[in-house]
Motif scaffolding. Sequence first.
Motif, PDB file in Angstrom:
ATOM      1  N   ALA A 325       8.989-116.253 -44.378  1.00  0.00           N
ATOM      2  CA  ALA A 325       9.463-115.272 -42.713  1.00  0.00           C
ATOM      3  C   ALA A 325       8.185-114.626 -42.726  1.00  0.00           C
ATOM      4  O   ALA A 325       7.753-113.914 -43.953  1.00  0.00           O
ATOM      5  CB  ALA A 325      10.492-114.992 -43.424  1.00  0.00           C
ATOM      6  N   THR A 326       7.933-113.462 -41.861  1.00  0.00           N
ATOM      7  CA  THR A 326       6.739-112.787 -41.127  1.00  0.00           C
ATOM      8  C   THR A 326       7.143-111.759 -41.690  1.00  0.00           C
ATOM      9  O   THR A 326       8.429-111.148 -41.692  1.00  0.00           O
ATOM     10  CB  THR A 326       6.084-113.144 -39.950  1.00  0.00           C
ATOM     11  N   GLN A 367       1.411-110.702 -40.601  1.00  0.00           N
ATOM     12  CA  GLN A 367       2.179-111.335 -39.854  1.00  0.00           C
ATOM     13  C   GLN A 367       1.187-113.031 -39.631  1.00  0.00           C
ATOM     14  O   GLN A 367       1.342-113.297 -38.550  1.00  0.00           O
ATOM     15  CB  GLN A 367       2.710-110.735 -38.494  1.00  0.00           C
ATOM     16  N   ASP A 444       6.446-120.730 -33.752  1.00  0.00           N
ATOM     17  CA  ASP A 444       7.760-121.037 -33.678  1.00  0.00           C
ATOM     18  C   ASP A 444       7.681-122.561 -33.469  1.00  0.00           C
ATOM     19  O   ASP A 444       6.306-123.720 -34.215  1.00  0.00           O
ATOM     20  CB  ASP A 444       8.420-120.832 -32.564  1.00  0.00           C
ATOM     21  N   SER A 460      10.348-117.040 -32.531  1.00  0.00           N
ATOM     22  CA  SER A 460       9.805-116.248 -33.991  1.00  0.00           C
ATOM     23  C   SER A 460       9.213-114.856 -32.920  1.00  0.00           C
ATOM     24  O   SER A 460       8.534-113.747 -33.340  1.00  0.00           O
ATOM     25  CB  SER A 460       8.898-116.797 -34.779  1.00  0.00           C
ATOM     26  N   GLU A 463      11.129-112.374 -32.033  1.00  0.00           N
ATOM     27  CA  GLU A 463      11.672-111.504 -32.746  1.00  0.00           C
ATOM     28  C   GLU A 463      10.530-111.024 -33.770  1.00  0.00           C
ATOM     29  O   GLU A 463      10.957-109.263 -34.119  1.00  0.00           O
ATOM     30  CB  GLU A 463      11.836-112.733 -34.468  1.00  0.00           C
ATOM     31  N   SER A 464       9.028-111.068 -33.648  1.00  0.00           N
ATOM     32  CA  SER A 464       8.144-110.321 -34.466  1.00  0.00           C
ATOM     33  C   SER A 464       8.382-109.152 -33.111  1.00  0.00           C
ATOM     34  O   SER A 464       7.888-107.597 -33.891  1.00  0.00           O
ATOM     35  CB  SER A 464       7.180-111.592 -34.090  1.00  0.00           C
ATOM     36  N   CYS A 476      17.267-112.946 -35.194  1.00  0.00           N
ATOM     37  CA  CYS A 476      17.126-113.683 -35.468  1.00  0.00           C
ATOM     38  C   CYS A 476      17.300-114.313 -33.313  1.00  0.00           C
ATOM     39  O   CYS A 476      18.575-113.607 -33.144  1.00  0.00           O
ATOM     40  CB  CYS A 476      18.223-114.753 -36.323  1.00  0.00           C
ATOM     41  N   LYS A 538      14.496-118.294 -45.905  1.00  0.00           N
ATOM     42  CA  LYS A 538      14.241-118.075 -44.609  1.00  0.00           C
ATOM     43  C   LYS A 538      15.858-118.197 -43.947  1.00  0.00           C
ATOM     44  O   LYS A 538      16.676-118.901 -44.449  1.00  0.00           O
ATOM     45  CB  LYS A 538      13.622-119.221 -44.102  1.00  0.00           C
ATOM     46  N   TRP A 541      18.715-120.552 -38.512  1.00  0.00           N
ATOM     47  CA  TRP A 541      18.935-120.504 -37.713  1.00  0.00           C
ATOM     48  C   TRP A 541      19.756-120.903 -36.496  1.00  0.00           C
ATOM     49  O   TRP A 541      20.528-121.066 -35.578  1.00  0.00           O
ATOM     50  CB  TRP A 541      17.182-120.119 -36.150  1.00  0.00           C
TER      51      TRP A 541
END
Length: 550
Positions: A325-326, A367, A444, A460, A463-464, A476, A538, A541
Amino acid sequence: MQQTKHFEYWPPLLTKTITVPETTLYENLRISAQRYPNKVAIEYYGRALTYRQFIEEVDTLAAFMATHWKLKRGENVMLFMQNAPQYLIALYAILRNRAVAVPINPMSKTPELQFYLQDGDIHHACISQELYPIAEVFVGDGQLENPIIATYRDYIEEEKAVSALPDIVKEPCKRFPHTIPWQEALQRASTLLDDTGENDDVAMIPYTSGTTGEPKGCVHTNRTIQANVVGAAHWMSMTSDTVALATLPLFHVTGLVHSGFAPLYAGGTIVLLTRWDKGYAARAIETYRCTNWINISTMVIDFLSQSNIYDYDLSSLLIIGGGGATMPEAVGERLYEVTGLRYVEGYGLSETMSHTHFNPPERPKLQCLGIPAFGVDARVRHVETGEWLGIGEEGELLVHAPQMLIEYYNRPDDDSFVMIDGKRFFKTGDIVKVDEDGYFFMVDRVKRMINASGYKVWPSEVESILFGHPAVRQACVVRSYDEKRGETVKALIILKEDYKGKVTAEELIDWSKQQMSAYKYPREIEFWEEFPMTSSGKVLWRQLQDKIGE
């Protein structure tokens, strides 16, 4: 279309290629034991296991498996336990017999275990006693024959531990019918033939996490695994005095390669934790002078949340990194403030036995997946047209690499591979883009894309951006049905403790409007207390998507 720009930022004093050894993983351990017999290989809650002791127990257990199990070359053996010395001892004992280790997520439940046993044609297992009730139904019915049961307590010295131990580690030995206690197996030693195998022997079959569908077994040989073991050791500058803090689960390829196989290849020491404990981790770094720590971002977030973090001497750390995960930018900056180290992110899959990409330790980007590792040909292809893409263009990542799986177990017709320019590439299913320096960035998963009014939204990416809000601890993003847009963006948010009850969904939506394009920002926000996660960190999702509704 092979990427080469990244070579400009390759770690200095490191060759751009490595020759993969033609020896086996077991021979890595044997050579280290010959070189450093009295050196500590594993430090486990106060108990120090030297290389000599380690390999003696490996060979003894291997002899038991060969004599009493009648274990044969190529047979699959399940490893079902949490981090402990027995995990690594059993793993090398399986390899010593030229058999195949099948590591299973210790969070698996009985129906999931049934799938793995049947799909993997498994009849032998090494199981930790707290997980035995999950597997018990398969013992004595012909599926699992006399499994070996490990008790963590056998390998601790509680009075020498740096902090309180998890209760699960202190549990006394229990006996179960139709099983063999670990210590009894070691006492029933037999002679073992001096045949350590070949590098093209199948060595392990790790299963995919199943976050995008049914789990699949990834067939790896000694050769494919060695490519990443040796590559990791060089990339992370491991030496015989490396001390690796092992907090990632060893059943997962990243934890095993970077915190298990690679340090042992180098002759280093592993400080092993069965359960994640931020306080114990900090004390262990200080006490054992840990140099390397590969983890996941959620561990770092928890680690840095300690109010007394500056009370610990963390100066021995030379590198901190991980993947799965970033790393949120704010957390990365906080880590640098506390340790003086930049987080080194990587990218990989069970199919590639951990990493295909890693950030150069001297020049990491947050990231960011990093740059292609030794021998990796990584290309970006348009999802629909198949056209090769260039800088800044988003498409599916395809990789050809020496660490790539041979095949999926019992799935000869899988369509995840494609021949290009005479080379076999694996279609990762991940959407990425490459910047002007040749660094790769995740956008993603192909199947996770949200189609909002015809615009493609990659969760994603949203999300970032959401992580940039000071109230957001985790996020998420999933799709939600919308009468006008067809699909719309919904964000599930876990707030930081200090912000609970003080931030509304409407406020976060208004903030998001200022941070991203109109078609991307979440139209709906829902607050959660926790997310379902894999043991490798992770967020599941797909489970969340199913709960919300397609």
